[in-house]
Design an enzyme around this catalytic site. Structure first.
Site, short mmCIF file in Angstrom:
data_model
loop_
_atom_site.label_atom_id
_atom_site.label_comp_id
_atom_site.label_asym_id
_atom_site.label_seq_id
_atom_site.Cartn_x
_atom_site.Cartn_y
_atom_site.Cartn_z
N LYS A 16 0.76 -1.15 0.08
CA LYS A 16 -0.21 0.18 0.13
C LYS A 16 0.83 1.36 -0.11
O LYS A 16 1.95 1.24 0.42
CB LYS A 16 -0.95 0.01 1.39
N HIS A 21 -6.69 -13.38 -7.32
CA HIS A 21 -7.46 -12.61 -6.51
C HIS A 21 -8.97 -12.58 -7.18
O HIS A 21 -9.17 -12.81 -8.33
CB HIS A 21 -6.81 -11.08 -6.82
N ASP A 41 -1.33 -5.21 -5.38
CA ASP A 41 -2.93 -5.16 -5.21
C ASP A 41 -3.50 -5.50 -6.53
O ASP A 41 -2.84 -5.28 -7.70
CB ASP A 41 -3.24 -3.73 -4.94
#
EC number: 4.1.1.39
Length: 467
Positions: A166, A285, A194
């Site tokens: 992040k 994901h 991400d």
């Protein structure tokens, strides 16, 4: 006169067959059906079977050119849902010949393609699928699976630790690689792109891959452990996706990543095949899953999407945390976690499992717990998920007051303490907090983390509940 009677006829005359004995080769589906007022459940269930197999809205003369009995879907059982007015679980059996071998795409196009827009239904949800061994055997499944992954990484007897870098968007490749290095150096096994990180103006994919590879090799040399970073190969077209995976392989990194729902099952199966042939692990994901699975009465339950992923191929998949900020009721989550990992899973309605599933040695997938978790959750995560899992702390690593590497140290110490305590026979549910506190004495990093996150909770009522 013509040899058939034209006109609209009731579906249940053809497609509702309560006397049908299901075959071992049938694909079985459990649908939660909410009919429109005035539509009897038998008609609604038969309509679902018809519209997702051979039926159309009227009788057509070309029906006479094939054997409907051989190819039609059949609604063979209906249960009312307890506590719900006019809602039913309809069980449908599909003959195996309706589906192309090795194609999750075709399976879904048939089973959930048209029927969800059907006017006679208020809402429709696919709750579970039984994939017969004959069909499972047409899929290669995960590129490597749990055991081969452990052997590649040389890590045994504990969950693996990850961290999503992040801020997810906005970092340059160099700074991104630095964050990766710090986390891996501190003691994590993996870091993660991400799901939104593909190849944007502030950080093109090739630059990111290079700096992350540097971070991996540097941290490996310094720790003596094998490290990985999930390089997101998801792209706007499948050729570009494979190009990114090829570059990752050329760099010699161990793992790449894909967003399987936004990328699509066809692309995912291609990538899984490439990864198997080239020794790459594949992290999956599930971005967009809640659009499909969040509503209780409409859509597709995540356990079906999880089964589909095991068939299409992936070595890790995000599966909720039970604790933390994202959805997941414990029994239901553990139900589909077992469907991902185990070879044979018994029917168990208390865990949301409608059918016994035999995977006939298709490799297993590691569930990834990720989203709003931190060191205080470690005891629960180890107890709930066991060793075969990946625990991912994004903010729970990078949010450490002393920085990324100490955040990684805190998570690793907390994990090792919980695993050791469990192995010594201590009860994590009862003594977990005490175990983490004891470990703080030997790790100032963990003590600082425990102080920061001692008050944080995400308290909301579950949406995904059993009937």
């Amino acid at each position: 006169s013509v040899g058939f009677k034209a006109g609209v006829k009731e579906y249940k005359l053809t497609y509702y067959t309560p006397e049908y004995e299901t075959k071992d080769t049938d694909i079985l589906a459990a649908f939660r059906v909410s009919p429109q007022p005035g539509v009897p459940p038998e008609e609604a269930g038969a309509a679902v079977a018809a519209e997702s197999s051979t039926g159309t809205w009227t009788t057509v003369w070309t029906d006479g050119l094939t054997s409907l009995d051989r190819y039609k879907g059949r609604c063979y059982h209906i249960d009312p849902v307890p506590g719900e007015e006019d809602q039913y679980i309809c069980y449908v059996a599909y003959p195996l010949d309706l589906f192309e071998e090795g194609s999750v795409t075709n399976m879904f196009t048939s089973i959930v393609g048209n029927v969800f827009g059907f006017k006679a239904l208020r809402a429709l949800r696919l709750e579970d699928l039984r994939i017969p061994p004959a069909y499972v055997k047409t899929f290669q499944g995960p590129p490597h699976g749990i055991q081969v992954e452990r052997d590649k990484l040389n890590k045994y007897g504990r969950p693996l630790l990850g961290c999503t870098i992040k801020p997810k968007l906005g970092l340059s490749a160099k700074n991104y690689g630095r964050a990766v290095y710090e986390c891996l150096r501190g003691g994590l096994d993996f870091t993660k792109d991400d799901e939104n990180v593909n190849s944007q103006p502030f950080m093109r994919w090739r630059d990111r891959f290079l700096f992350c590879a540097e971070a991996i090799y540097k941290s490996q040399a310094e720790t003596g452990e094998i490290k990985g970073h999930y390089l997101n190969a998801t792209a706007g077209n499948x050729e570009e996706m494979i190009k990114r995976a090829v570059f990752a392989r050329e760099l010699g990194v161990p793992i790449v990543m894909h967003d399987y729902l936004t990328g699509g099952f066809t692309a995912n199966t291609s990538l899984a095949s490439y990864c198997r042939d080239n020794g790459l692990l594949l992290h999956i994901h599930r971005a967009m899953h809640a659009v499909i699975d969040r509503q209780k009465n409409h859509g597709i339950h995540f356990r079906v999407l999880a089964k589909a992923l095991r068939m299409s191929g992936g070595d890790h998949i995000h599966s909720g945390t039970v604790v933390g900020k994202l959805e997941g009721e414990r029994n239901i989550t553990l139900g589909f976690v077992d469907l991902l990992r185990d070879d044979y899973i018994e029917k168990d309605r208390s865990r949301g499992i409608f059918f016994t599933q035999d995977w006939v040695s298709l490799p297993g997938v590691l569930p990834v717990a990720s989203g709003g978790i931190h060191v205080w959750h470690m005891r629960a995560l180890v107890e709930i998920f066991g060793d075969d899992s990946v625990l991912q702390f994004g903010g729970g690593t990078l949010g450490h007051p002393w920085g990324n590497a100490p955040g990684a140290v805190a998570n690793r110490v907390s994990l090792e303490a919980c695993v050791q305590a469990r192995n010594e026979g201590r009860d994590l549910a009862r003594e977990g907090n005490e175990i983490v506190r004891e470990a703080c004495k030997w790790s100032p990093e963990l003590a600082a983390a425990c102080e920061v996150w001692k008050e944080i909770k995400f308290e909301f009522k579950e949406v995904d509940t059993l009937d």
